[in-house]
Motif scaffolding. Sequence first.
Motif, PDB file in Angstrom:
ATOM      1  N   SER A  73       0.840  -1.215   0.000  1.00  0.00           N
ATOM      2  CA  SER A  73       0.000   0.000   0.000  1.00  0.00           C
ATOM      3  C   SER A  73       0.865   1.251   0.000  1.00  0.00           C
ATOM      4  CB  SER A  73      -0.915   0.031   1.216  1.00  0.00           C
ATOM      5  OG  SER A  73      -1.701  -1.115   1.244  1.00  0.00           O
ATOM      6  N   HIS A 122       2.467   1.681  -3.366  1.00  0.00           N
ATOM      7  CA  HIS A 122       1.466   2.084  -4.364  1.00  0.00           C
ATOM      8  C   HIS A 122       1.172   3.575  -4.312  1.00  0.00           C
ATOM      9  CE1 HIS A 122      -1.607   1.110  -7.265  1.00  0.00           C
ATOM     10  NE2 HIS A 122      -2.538   1.705  -6.551  1.00  0.00           N
ATOM     11  N   ARG A 123       1.342   4.147  -3.099  1.00  0.00           N
ATOM     12  CA  ARG A 123       1.040   5.568  -2.911  1.00  0.00           C
ATOM     13  C   ARG A 123       2.096   6.470  -3.532  1.00  0.00           C
ATOM     14  NH1 ARG A 123       0.314   4.764   2.764  1.00  0.00           N
ATOM     15  NH2 ARG A 123      -1.596   3.551   2.784  1.00  0.00           N
ATOM     16  N   GLN A 124       3.286   5.915  -3.747  1.00  0.00           N
ATOM     17  CA  GLN A 124       4.380   6.736  -4.260  1.00  0.00           C
ATOM     18  C   GLN A 124       4.436   6.662  -5.785  1.00  0.00           C
ATOM     19  OE1 GLN A 124       6.542   8.469  -2.465  1.00  0.00           O
ATOM     20  NE2 GLN A 124       6.446   7.628  -0.378  1.00  0.00           N
ATOM     21  N   PRO A 125       4.227   7.769  -6.482  1.00  0.00           N
ATOM     22  CA  PRO A 125       4.236   7.751  -7.955  1.00  0.00           C
ATOM     23  C   PRO A 125       5.534   7.187  -8.522  1.00  0.00           C
ATOM     24  CG  PRO A 125       3.459   9.865  -7.152  1.00  0.00           C
ATOM     25  CD  PRO A 125       3.906   9.102  -5.939  1.00  0.00           C
ATOM     26  N   TRP A 175       7.298   4.806  -7.591  1.00  0.00           N
ATOM     27  CA  TRP A 175       7.416   3.364  -7.520  1.00  0.00           C
ATOM     28  C   TRP A 175       6.287   2.634  -8.236  1.00  0.00           C
ATOM     29  CZ3 TRP A 175       8.349   3.806  -1.567  1.00  0.00           C
ATOM     30  CH2 TRP A 175       9.662   4.251  -1.361  1.00  0.00           C
ATOM     31  N   ARG A 176       5.399   3.413  -8.856  1.00  0.00           N
ATOM     32  CA  ARG A 176       4.212   2.773  -9.433  1.00  0.00           C
ATOM     33  C   ARG A 176       4.492   1.951 -10.679  1.00  0.00           C
ATOM     34  NH1 ARG A 176      -0.070   7.034  -8.888  1.00  0.00           N
ATOM     35  NH2 ARG A 176      -0.303   6.893  -6.641  1.00  0.00           N
ATOM     36  N   SER A 177       5.626   2.215 -11.320  1.00  0.00           N
ATOM     37  CA  SER A 177       5.923   1.446 -12.534  1.00  0.00           C
ATOM     38  C   SER A 177       6.549   0.093 -12.200  1.00  0.00           C
ATOM     39  CB  SER A 177       6.866   2.228 -13.429  1.00  0.00           C
ATOM     40  OG  SER A 177       8.072   2.444 -12.730  1.00  0.00           O
ATOM     41  N   GLY A 237      -2.494  -3.095  -4.491  1.00  0.00           N
ATOM     42  CA  GLY A 237      -1.497  -2.672  -5.477  1.00  0.00           C
ATOM     43  C   GLY A 237      -0.614  -3.799  -6.000  1.00  0.00           C
ATOM     44  N   HIS A 270       0.346  -6.752  -8.430  1.00  0.00           N
ATOM     45  CA  HIS A 270      -0.065  -7.075  -9.795  1.00  0.00           C
ATOM     46  C   HIS A 270      -0.204  -8.571  -9.991  1.00  0.00           C
ATOM     47  CE1 HIS A 270       2.234  -3.220 -10.065  1.00  0.00           C
ATOM     48  NE2 HIS A 270       1.106  -2.879 -10.645  1.00  0.00           N
TER      49      HIS A 270
END
Lengths: 137, 276, 158
Positions: free
Chosen positions: A66, A69-72, A74-76, A98, A100
């Motif tokens: 979680s 997932h909140r940090q842009p 690290w979203r990739s 978050g 996959h």
Amino acid sequence: MTRALVVDDSRAMRSILTRILSSLGMEVVEAEDGQSALAKLQQFPPFDVALVDWHMPGMTGLELISDMHRQPKWRSMAIMMVTTESDQSQIVRALNAGAHEYLVKPFTADAVAEKLLLLGVKFSKGNGSESTMGGNN
Amino acid sequence: MTLAPKDVSYVRELVFDRSAIVLGEDKQYLVESRITMLARDLGLGSAEEVIARLKRDGDRTLEERVIEAMTTNETSWFRDVHPFNALKSVIIPEAMERNAAKRSLAIWSAACSTGQELYSVAMMLDSDFPELSSWKLDLVGTDISRKAVEKAQSGLFTGLEINRGLPATMLVRYFVRDGSGYRIRDDIRNKVRFGVLNLIEPWPPMPLFDVILLRNVLIYFDMDTRRRILGLAKQQLVQGGVLILGGAESVLSLVDGFVPVTIGTTTVYHKDKENV
Amino acid sequence: MATLLTADMISEITLETWEAILAEAGSRLSPKASRPGEEITGYVDIAGAWRGNIGLTCSLAAAKHAASIMFDMDESELGQSEINDAIGELVNIVGGNIKALLPAPAEMSIPHVIEGSPVDDPDRPPPLREVRFEWLDELVIVRVWMMPTDEESSDEDA
């Protein structure tokens, strides 16, 4: 080179996963809990994939995911939960938080490679595909 | 315990004789380990004992078990991923266009093993092509192994099998826990049918298919057998139908009448419209 | 509730775990077989919709062998902490899969590993389920205890 972060409080499990991922041509960094994982995420260049255990002392894997997932930035990163929790509702919780992909223990090396393929993470397979989690091949 | 070379040969010849599957001379270890496991399953002391019984009794059931043991392969869901992407992005949409009037679609998984390939197709159609719910779907899976077919029909899979290439979203959507394993949901099970079929024996009457998946099985046959099977497969396809082989396999130079088409990283074979 | 968890299910879970992690198929022993060597036990505790523990017991030799495979290290290089970690992770995996068969929700503790066997403990009641395995001439035993939940135990004496 594809870079992976392995987060699990069991040294044996980290050892197994690192071996599998290294044999797939990946560079691996280990973390023993959520706090340590966050520190490694800050400290190192971006990872392509993170394999995260659920039950760990302190921050759970779910909480870690979680946070990630909140940090842009690290979203990739592809995130795969690796755990003994196999309840459908738990899997849904992980995916909603978050993750996959989701791998239930016990698993074989082939299973890890196939999940990475689903995630679009690049790796290179050596000879033969009948390897398992153990070191004796 | 090492098997005597003549015993290994015996097994290799038996398998070739019954199924035309070629087990090379380098398969000593494979024969030993599979027959030893079979011995354990049957409560017999050793691989040697299994082979001694085969030679002595001419037991057809035991022969079948041996062939099954030697020809079963590990399988996974959405194997290699890319061919399923090709199905989803191009092949199925094209087939649907072609069949827009008759609203039916037929797909054959011709070496279906324990069913993962065909169930993967069924799940993909259900989740990505909702329009097909009102179509007539003929999803057929066949394999030489009765045991594999029975397992496919049961729809039951162990935790280790479920882990192999099945997207988590599909696990959640299409499976339920059953004891220590998982069972695919009845609405998917009811979309498919499985049967035993030995590719080198006469094929039973079957529909003409829009797609035939013949993946990672031709490699076990010699050239003449491959040619024969590919020729039969071509006859079993509708015009414009598609043959999908395994990653390292190719039709070229073996049989006329197939046109290779590359979709993404997958090469599939269209039944050539000119040469019937 | 006990009928939800059969010896066959425990057996399948344990054999799959051995096959996947230790690359060497165990085989199931008959309940009567007995062999020496219950020398180390990993436990996980469960609490929630049901309460209990799951224990994995084996000989020290088997534990060392498992650890050497999991860490990909020679047995002579292994310390007690590696052995304990290996057994802990094995009971974590087997226990987690057993938990999945029983009423939810239930939380599982992190594993703890001790010397010896549950049979050494006079205060410990007999397990609800016990399944024995043979692995490379060594004995491996999986046991499941279920305790009454709080409502149930209010009817009992301590």
